[in-house]
Design an enzyme around this catalytic site. Structure first.
Site, PDB file in Angstrom:
ATOM      1  N   ASP A 101       0.810  -1.281  -0.113  1.00  0.00           N
ATOM      2  CA  ASP A 101       0.079  -0.080  -0.018  1.00  0.00           C
ATOM      3  C   ASP A 101       0.923   1.339  -0.066  1.00  0.00           C
ATOM      4  O   ASP A 101       1.979   1.208   0.277  1.00  0.00           O
ATOM      5  CB  ASP A 101      -0.904   0.078   1.237  1.00  0.00           C
ATOM      6  CG  ASP A 101      -2.169   0.769   0.923  1.00  0.00           C
ATOM      7  OD1 ASP A 101      -2.327   1.312  -0.124  1.00  0.00           O
ATOM      8  OD2 ASP A 101      -2.974   0.806   1.889  1.00  0.00           O
ATOM      9  N   ASP A 102       0.316   2.630  -0.449  1.00  0.00           N
ATOM     10  CA  ASP A 102       1.101   3.658  -0.483  1.00  0.00           C
ATOM     11  C   ASP A 102       1.426   4.275   0.979  1.00  0.00           C
ATOM     12  O   ASP A 102       2.276   4.794   1.476  1.00  0.00           O
ATOM     13  CB  ASP A 102       0.450   4.713  -1.040  1.00  0.00           C
ATOM     14  CG  ASP A 102      -0.938   5.024  -0.668  1.00  0.00           C
ATOM     15  OD1 ASP A 102      -1.728   4.385   0.081  1.00  0.00           O
ATOM     16  OD2 ASP A 102      -1.635   6.093  -1.264  1.00  0.00           O
ATOM     17  N   ASP A 105      -1.940   4.561   8.026  1.00  0.00           N
ATOM     18  CA  ASP A 105      -2.305   5.664   8.798  1.00  0.00           C
ATOM     19  C   ASP A 105      -2.635   5.234  10.265  1.00  0.00           C
ATOM     20  O   ASP A 105      -1.785   5.326  10.971  1.00  0.00           O
ATOM     21  CB  ASP A 105      -3.638   6.605   8.169  1.00  0.00           C
ATOM     22  CG  ASP A 105      -3.820   7.781   8.618  1.00  0.00           C
ATOM     23  OD1 ASP A 105      -3.383   8.152   9.758  1.00  0.00           O
ATOM     24  OD2 ASP A 105      -4.097   8.846   7.949  1.00  0.00           O
TER      25      ASP A 105
END
Length: 166
Positions: A101-102, A105
């Site tokens: 994933d980028d 969070d």
């Protein structure tokens, strides 16, 4: 219609920087593999997964699509709109799978994907402190109160998606 409020701390990432960071991620992952397949968390994981797959020589890429953001904030509930294909999901040994994933969070998306693919290696380009414990490999940590603007979000100035917030 009013514009959504933007976070105070911004971290804009250019295409060049993202490419360098994704290659750095692949470099770190090179010793963790080899991997039989990459599972990309869409939409943000598409570009990093493609770069990592190229660098590591992985040809099998699947996606899991989870809606977790809207109007510049995390949503309370996650929605899986496309799951991993059965040929990968039903693999007995997930240790040869790489999830990309980028960004991690809060860690909620990572937890959900990990529950579907226990034992898979989880990698992100960027990590925030709350989600970092969910990730095996990452490149850059940013503070929890920072909003990362990825290249697909930017023009010469911020560009909202054509269809509006999704």
């Amino acid at each position: 219609m009013s514009e959504p409020s933007l976070p105070e701390k911004a971290f804009p990432v250019s295409w060049d920087q993202l490419h360098r960071d994704c290659r750095a991620l692949a470099w770190r992952l090179n010793t963790a593999g080899p991997f039989d397949a990459i599972i990309c968390i869409t939409r943000g994981g598409h570009v990093p997964a493609a770069i990592v797959a190229r660098e590591l020589g992985v040809r099998v890429i699947d996606t899991i699509s989870i809606v977790s953001y809207g109007e510049f904030k995390q949503l309370d509930t996650l929605s899986v709109v496309k799951d991993v294909g059965p040929s990968i999901l039903n693999t007995e040994d997930h240790s040869k799978l790489l999830i990309v994933d980028d960004l991690v969070d809060s860690g909620k998306t990572a937890q959900l994907v990990r529950s579907r693919l226990p034992g898979a290696h989880f990698a992100t380009v960027y990590a925030k402190p709350h989600g970092r414990p969910q990730v095996d490999t990452y490149v850059t940590e940013v503070s929890q109160d920072t909003w990362i603007y990825f290249p697909w979000d930017l023009g010469y100035s911020f560009q909202p998606p054509i269809r509006g917030p999704v």
